[in-house]
Design a protein around this motif. Structure first.
Motif, PDB file in Angstrom:
ATOM      1  N   ILE A  19      38.198  43.148  40.141  1.00 37.85           N
ATOM      2  CA  ILE A  19      38.267  44.360  39.324  1.00 37.85           C
ATOM      3  C   ILE A  19      37.391  45.426  39.974  1.00 37.85           C
ATOM      4  N   GLY A  20      37.927  46.610  40.135  1.00 36.47           N
ATOM      5  CA  GLY A  20      37.170  47.689  40.755  1.00 36.47           C
ATOM      6  C   GLY A  20      37.428  49.020  40.086  1.00 36.47           C
ATOM      7  N   SER A  21      36.657  50.020  40.497  1.00 37.00           N
ATOM      8  CA  SER A  21      36.835  51.410  40.061  1.00 37.00           C
ATOM      9  C   SER A  21      36.813  51.560  38.545  1.00 37.00           C
ATOM     10  N   VAL A  22      35.937  50.802  37.881  1.00 45.85           N
ATOM     11  CA  VAL A  22      35.776  50.966  36.432  1.00 45.85           C
ATOM     12  C   VAL A  22      35.085  52.304  36.191  1.00 45.85           C
ATOM     13  N   PHE A  23      35.744  53.174  35.415  1.00 43.91           N
ATOM     14  CA  PHE A  23      35.219  54.533  35.279  1.00 43.91           C
ATOM     15  C   PHE A  23      35.526  55.107  33.903  1.00 43.91           C
ATOM     16  N   CYS A  24      34.530  55.784  33.384  1.00 43.35           N
ATOM     17  CA  CYS A  24      34.683  56.565  32.157  1.00 43.35           C
ATOM     18  C   CYS A  24      34.031  57.919  32.425  1.00 43.35           C
ATOM     19  N   ALA A  25      34.765  58.987  32.203  1.00 42.18           N
ATOM     20  CA  ALA A  25      34.248  60.326  32.496  1.00 42.18           C
ATOM     21  C   ALA A  25      32.998  60.602  31.667  1.00 42.18           C
ATOM     22  N   PRO A  58      49.056  53.857  34.305  1.00 41.69           N
ATOM     23  CA  PRO A  58      49.186  55.311  34.358  1.00 41.69           C
ATOM     24  C   PRO A  58      50.487  55.755  35.012  1.00 41.69           C
ATOM     25  N   THR A  59      50.921  56.930  34.659  1.00 42.22           N
ATOM     26  CA  THR A  59      51.982  57.585  35.416  1.00 42.22           C
ATOM     27  C   THR A  59      51.391  58.021  36.759  1.00 42.22           C
ATOM     28  N   PRO A  60      52.214  58.402  37.735  1.00 44.17           N
ATOM     29  CA  PRO A  60      51.656  58.906  39.001  1.00 44.17           C
ATOM     30  C   PRO A  60      50.679  60.060  38.810  1.00 44.17           C
ATOM     31  N   GLY A  72      52.696  45.224  44.664  1.00 41.86           N
ATOM     32  CA  GLY A  72      52.000  44.770  43.463  1.00 41.86           C
ATOM     33  C   GLY A  72      50.615  44.235  43.702  1.00 41.86           C
ATOM     34  N   GLY A  73      50.104  44.361  44.920  1.00 39.05           N
ATOM     35  CA  GLY A  73      48.778  43.849  45.204  1.00 39.05           C
ATOM     36  C   GLY A  73      47.668  44.583  44.476  1.00 39.05           C
ATOM     37  N   ILE A  74      47.903  45.848  44.132  1.00 44.25           N
ATOM     38  CA  ILE A  74      46.940  46.600  43.333  1.00 44.25           C
ATOM     39  C   ILE A  74      47.629  47.069  42.057  1.00 44.25           C
ATOM     40  N   THR A  75      46.923  46.954  40.946  1.00 40.80           N
ATOM     41  CA  THR A  75      47.435  47.393  39.647  1.00 40.80           C
ATOM     42  C   THR A  75      46.440  48.372  39.053  1.00 40.80           C
ATOM     43  N   TYR A  76      46.941  49.495  38.553  1.00 40.38           N
ATOM     44  CA  TYR A  76      46.097  50.527  37.951  1.00 40.38           C
ATOM     45  C   TYR A  76      46.201  50.436  36.432  1.00 40.38           C
ATOM     46  N   TRP A  77      45.085  50.664  35.754  1.00 38.44           N
ATOM     47  CA  TRP A  77      45.008  50.526  34.305  1.00 38.44           C
ATOM     48  C   TRP A  77      44.292  51.731  33.706  1.00 38.44           C
ATOM     49  N   ILE A  78      44.747  52.149  32.525  1.00 38.63           N
ATOM     50  CA  ILE A  78      44.037  53.181  31.768  1.00 38.63           C
ATOM     51  C   ILE A  78      44.015  52.786  30.295  1.00 38.63           C
ATOM     52  N   LEU A  79      42.958  53.208  29.617  1.00 39.56           N
ATOM     53  CA  LEU A  79      42.879  53.040  28.170  1.00 39.56           C
ATOM     54  C   LEU A  79      43.253  54.374  27.539  1.00 39.56           C
ATOM     55  N   VAL A  80      44.244  54.345  26.642  1.00 33.09           N
ATOM     56  CA  VAL A  80      44.715  55.566  25.987  1.00 33.09           C
ATOM     57  C   VAL A  80      44.890  55.310  24.496  1.00 33.09           C
ATOM     58  N   ASP A  81      45.121  56.378  23.773  1.00 35.42           N
ATOM     59  CA  ASP A  81      45.358  56.311  22.330  1.00 35.42           C
ATOM     60  C   ASP A  81      46.838  56.571  22.073  1.00 35.42           C
ATOM     61  N   SER A 132      39.312  53.975  32.847  1.00 30.92           N
ATOM     62  CA  SER A 132      40.282  53.532  33.848  1.00 30.92           C
ATOM     63  C   SER A 132      39.660  52.487  34.758  1.00 30.92           C
ATOM     64  N   CYS A 133      40.517  51.725  35.421  1.00 31.64           N
ATOM     65  CA  CYS A 133      40.067  50.745  36.421  1.00 31.64           C
ATOM     66  C   CYS A 133      41.277  50.314  37.234  1.00 31.64           C
ATOM     67  N   GLU A 134      41.053  49.423  38.183  1.00 32.46           N
ATOM     68  CA  GLU A 134      42.139  48.853  38.968  1.00 32.46           C
ATOM     69  C   GLU A 134      41.825  47.393  39.250  1.00 32.46           C
ATOM     70  N   THR A 135      42.862  46.618  39.503  1.00 32.67           N
ATOM     71  CA  THR A 135      42.673  45.214  39.865  1.00 32.67           C
ATOM     72  C   THR A 135      43.420  44.934  41.164  1.00 32.67           C
ATOM     73  N   LEU A 136      42.802  44.112  42.010  1.00 32.69           N
ATOM     74  CA  LEU A 136      43.417  43.679  43.257  1.00 32.69           C
ATOM     75  C   LEU A 136      43.748  42.196  43.162  1.00 32.69           C
ATOM     76  N   ARG A 137      45.002  41.881  43.444  1.00 29.77           N
ATOM     77  CA  ARG A 137      45.421  40.479  43.477  1.00 29.77           C
ATOM     78  C   ARG A 137      44.880  39.834  44.744  1.00 29.77           C
ATOM     79  N   LYS A 138      44.280  38.665  44.597  1.00 30.67           N
ATOM     80  CA  LYS A 138      43.652  38.012  45.740  1.00 30.67           C
ATOM     81  C   LYS A 138      44.035  36.533  45.807  1.00 30.67           C
ATOM     82  N   ARG A 139      44.237  36.072  47.038  1.00 30.18           N
ATOM     83  CA  ARG A 139      44.401  34.640  47.245  1.00 30.18           C
ATOM     84  C   ARG A 139      43.067  33.957  46.992  1.00 30.18           C
ATOM     85  N   ALA A 140      43.106  32.836  46.299  1.00 29.15           N
ATOM     86  CA  ALA A 140      41.870  32.140  45.964  1.00 29.15           C
ATOM     87  C   ALA A 140      42.098  30.633  46.038  1.00 29.15           C
TER      88      ALA A 140
END
Length: 393
Positions: free
Chosen positions: A125-131, A27-29, A68-77, A98-106
């Motif tokens: 993976i967190g904050s999976v959301f659909c309005a 996403p944009t800001p 870069g520890g958190i990445t934001y994602w959106i599904l768009v057309d 939309s959702c976000e991913t957190l980079r983690k040491r494993a």
């Protein structure tokens, strides 16, 4: 039709979830804030919407999430007439999910290469959301399918591919299992909070832990975790994975609780856990406070509970030390108007200790909320070690 900053498009203007023009992007800001405003209506609890937005900015600035520890994602057309990915432009694209991913040491350990344990990068993976107006149209499922493909290589180095990622489902087990995220053990024990008691620290035999104490304890925990992962007996499976319970992870959880505590109660929690030391080693817990929409929803979650020593032997000392740590958690929960103390996927010694405190205690198996789910890209069976609350995001 483009969505406004806070309102998704109406269903009559929406594409099919199977459309080849749908794609996963960043996403944009302005779009990122739009996703927060949308999901904040469901997740902000007792925070005002503006406080929720400030919290999201705050969490994005922690050690775990910086650089870069958190990445934001959106599904768009991409075929949307007014779609624009210009980061300087106002929000114009319809955010389908939309959702976000957190980079983690494993860590990963394989029976064939024992006792070696290898450091890897994985994701939560967190904050999976659909309005709500966009639900039941397949957008969340399409987003997760696209994300699954992307995460196989996301933030990996030297051409490596990811071995796993995890999420925590609040919609039961089936939706994500159909898409490859299979439910893992999702149990907990709950103890009631105890009001009153000692006010200087946690009292009795347990010593209070503060933020400055955690880094060294987390380093000791990682060393112990590596040793235990590298020892193989007759157990099932040939591969083990774990998130590293490091200081950055604990600090992210504590940034979350501290922000909420200041907003809700006007004070900052200082005690982050408790430890008991003795002839057989140490037993400690690191915890965090979760504030529900109402006080009865307040829970003190044990992020990580560690029992040093031989994991095959639950001595009387270990049980009593674990009980003292749990009693300390109960008292701390009482001081902060928490209803209960929860320990996820507790070891046997922890269950025995809990029963020493309250008598019979139920090991609850969750079916709908906080279902720990793992996507495994490798072959064969895999064991998730340290499947505790600290991995949640």
């Amino acid at each position: 039709m483009a969505a406004s900053l806070d309102t998704p498009a109406t269903p009559s203007h929406l594409p099919l979830s199977t459309s080849p023009t749908l794609h996963l992007t960043h996403p944009t800001p302005a779009e990122k804030e739009a996703t927060w405003r949308l999901n904040g209506t469901a997740w902000r609890g007792r925070l005002s919407l503006e406080a929720y937005l400030r919290r999201e900015h705050h969490l994005a600035a922690q050690r775990l999430t910086q650089s870069g520890g958190i990445t934001y994602w959106i599904l768009v057309d991409s075929a949307e007439p007014t779609a624009s990915a210009d980061h300087n432009a106002p929000h114009t694209r319809t955010i389908l999910a939309s959702c976000e991913t957190l980079r983690k040491r494993a860590l990963v350990a394989r029976r064939a290469s024992a006792p070696a344990v290898t450091a890897i990068t994985a994701h939560g993976i967190g904050s999976v959301f659909c309005a709500p107006p966009l639900r039941k149209r397949g957008y969340a499922g399409r987003m997760m399918a696209e994300l699954n493909r992307v995460l196989a290589a996301h933030q990996q180095v030297d051409g490596q591919t990811s071995l796993f990622n995890v999420l925590y489902s609040d919609i039961g087990k089936q939706f994500y299992a159909r898409r490859g995220w299979h439910a893992r053990e999702s149990t907990h024990v709950a103890l009631p909070a105890v009001r009153g008691g000692e006010e200087n620290g946690v009292g009795t035999k347990a010593k209070a832990l503060y933020a400055a104490d955690l880094e060294k304890l987390c380093e000791a925990d990682e060393r112990l975790l590596r040793r235990r992962m590298g020892r193989w007996g007759e157990g099932r499976g040939d591969t083990r994975v774990a998130f590293v319970p490091d200081g950055e992870t604990m600090a992210w959880h504590h940034a979350r609780e501290e922000f909420a505590a200041r907003e809700v109660l006007g004070r900052r929690p200082e005690v982050k856990g408790a430890v008991v030391e003795g002839v057989e080693g140490r037993v400690w817990a690191v915890w965090t406070r979760t504030f529900g929409e109402r006080e009865e929803g307040n829970v003190l979650h044990v992020l990580r509970m560690v029992v040093e020593g031989d994991e095959e032997e639950d001595s009387a000392w270990k049980v009593e030390a674990a009980a003292e740590v749990l009693r300390a958690a109960q008292r701390e929960a009482g001081r902060w108007a928490m209803k209960t103390v929860e320990i996820w996927n507790p070891e046997g010694v922890v269950v025995v200790a809990a029963r020493r405190i309250v008598g019979e205690v139920e090991v609850v198996e969750r079916d709908e909320e906080s279902i720990t789910s793992l996507m495994w890209y490798g072959e064969g069976e895999v064991e998730w070690v340290g499947n505790e609350k600290y991995g949640w995001c």
